[in-house]
Design a protein around this motif. Structure first.
Motif, short mmCIF file in Angstrom:
data_model
loop_
_atom_site.label_atom_id
_atom_site.label_comp_id
_atom_site.label_asym_id
_atom_site.label_seq_id
_atom_site.Cartn_x
_atom_site.Cartn_y
_atom_site.Cartn_z
N LYS A 293 8.42 0.17 -8.46
CA LYS A 293 9.51 -0.54 -7.77
C LYS A 293 9.15 -0.77 -6.32
N GLY B 10 11.31 -2.61 -4.12
CA GLY B 10 12.50 -2.63 -3.27
C GLY B 10 13.70 -3.13 -4.06
N GLN B 11 14.83 -3.22 -3.37
CA GLN B 11 16.04 -3.69 -4.02
C GLN B 11 16.92 -4.40 -3.01
N ASP C 88 16.55 -5.88 -8.30
CA ASP C 88 15.45 -5.02 -7.91
C ASP C 88 14.12 -5.77 -8.05
N LYS D 48 11.26 -10.13 -9.35
CA LYS D 48 12.64 -9.79 -9.01
C LYS D 48 13.51 -9.96 -10.24
N GLY E 269 5.03 -5.91 2.54
CA GLY E 269 6.47 -5.77 2.35
C GLY E 269 7.29 -6.60 3.32
N SER E 270 8.49 -6.12 3.63
CA SER E 270 9.41 -6.89 4.47
C SER E 270 9.31 -6.49 5.94
N LYS F 163 10.93 -3.05 7.96
CA LYS F 163 10.36 -1.71 8.07
C LYS F 163 9.45 -1.55 9.28
N HIS G 70 15.00 -8.39 6.33
CA HIS G 70 14.79 -7.95 4.95
C HIS G 70 14.23 -9.08 4.09
#
Length: 313
Positions: A8, A10-11, A16, A31, A81-82, A85, A135
């Motif tokens: 996984k 992220g959500q 998810d 997704k 990722g996004s 973070k 995000h």
């Protein structure tokens, strides 16, 4: 493809995201949309919108799965990722994830602006995103930003500049005033400009513009906090803004962000103008008027659509 949804990534409010691999070995992000999302409008929006796009700063949709009530979108994989973070100082992720250098944040801001300009002006069908926030900005292996998550987007013809909407769309803290109430103006591409402005202010300030843990007084309303630091010549707590060049970049992002969040849509620049401002001289940028809005109502920062009837008065 996902090895039974093993990894996984992220959500979000709409489903998810899992890492997968195609038969040719290509890594993808899958997704899986939640079944409870009404008639699947978000799924249709995303496929219809992003299938019309092709830009280095917009994530690529590789395909989709639609089997009964099960719906999934297959995107190119983004190793870093996004954006969120990497920018919030109080994020637990920053204990293991380093801050990005200010120059890199600046380049990311320009990349996002170019992606939005493309959505607003470069497509045959104009796309309004309505959920621009950290995000939803994904970073590839070289930290090139790509706009993602088109579940709330709206399509309009090239000649249309004003949208007719019965529902407010977006995430609390990034939603433009006119999306809540027509008293502030009409919903248009300038609504995305507002969200972009809030986002780059967060990138410089290293904090969320909405924080449920603090009091509801106007003193902590994010733009007011920004203006206060701007007037003091502060570097906004950015540890990386040590040199004069870095401070100039921070000031440029702040000024552009403040222009983008002007209360009246007509007072905000277009995304084309935003790019021009970011790539131009800081000396040419004037300090914009302080937005007249007070601190907005605070609620959990989740993407949603909700009725506007109760706030039109």
């Amino acid at each position: 493809m996902t090895d039974s949804f093993k990894d996984k990534l992220g959500q979000g409010g709409y489903g998810d995201v899992y890492e997968g691999k195609l038969l040719n070995g290509c890594r993808v992000a899958v997704k899986v949309l939640k079944e409870s999302k009404g008639n699947g409008e978000d799924f249709v929006n995303e496929v219809a919108s992003i299938s019309r796009t092709s830009h280095v700063n917009v994530v690529t949709l590789l395909g989709y799965c639609f089997e009964g009530k099960k719906k999934a979108l297959i995107y190119e994989f983004m190793p870093n990722g996004s954006l969120e973070k990497f920018i919030y100082k109080e994020s637990n992720l920053l204990t293991t994830t380093p801050y990005l250098e200010l120059e890199k944040l600046f380049q990311i801001a320009i990349g996002i602006a170019r992606g939005l300009e493309y959505l607003h002006r470069g497509c045959n069908t104009r796309i309004l995103h309505f959920d621009i926030k950290p995000h939803n900005i994904l970073l590839d292996e070289d930290f090139c930003p790509k706009i993602s998550d088109f579940g709330l987007s709206k399509l309009c013809t090239r000649k249309e500049s004003i949208m007719s909407m019965l529902e407010a769309r977006g995430t609390i803290g990034y939603i433009a005033p006119e999306v809540f109430s027509r008293n502030f103006g009409r919903v248009s591409a300038k609504s995305d400009v507002y969200s972009y402005g809030m986002m780059i202010l967060e990138m410089v300030g290293g904090r969320k513009n909405i924080d449920a843990r603090v009091s509801h007084t106007s003193e902590i309303y994010f733009p007011d906090w920004v203006y206060e630091h701007l007037e003091q010549g502060s570097n906004f707590g950015l540890l990386s803004a040590a040199t004069e060049e870095e401070k100039e970049l921070a000031r440029k992002m702040i000024l552009v962000g403040l222009w983008c969040i002007q209360t009246k849509p007509s007072d905000r620049p277009s995304m084309s103008k935003v790019i021009e401002m970011l790539e131009g001289s800081t000396e040419a940028l004037q300090i914009p008027p302080k937005p007249v809005l007070s601190s907005p109502v605070r609620s959990p920062p989740e993407s949603s659509t909700f009725s506007v009837v109760s706030v039109l008065d």
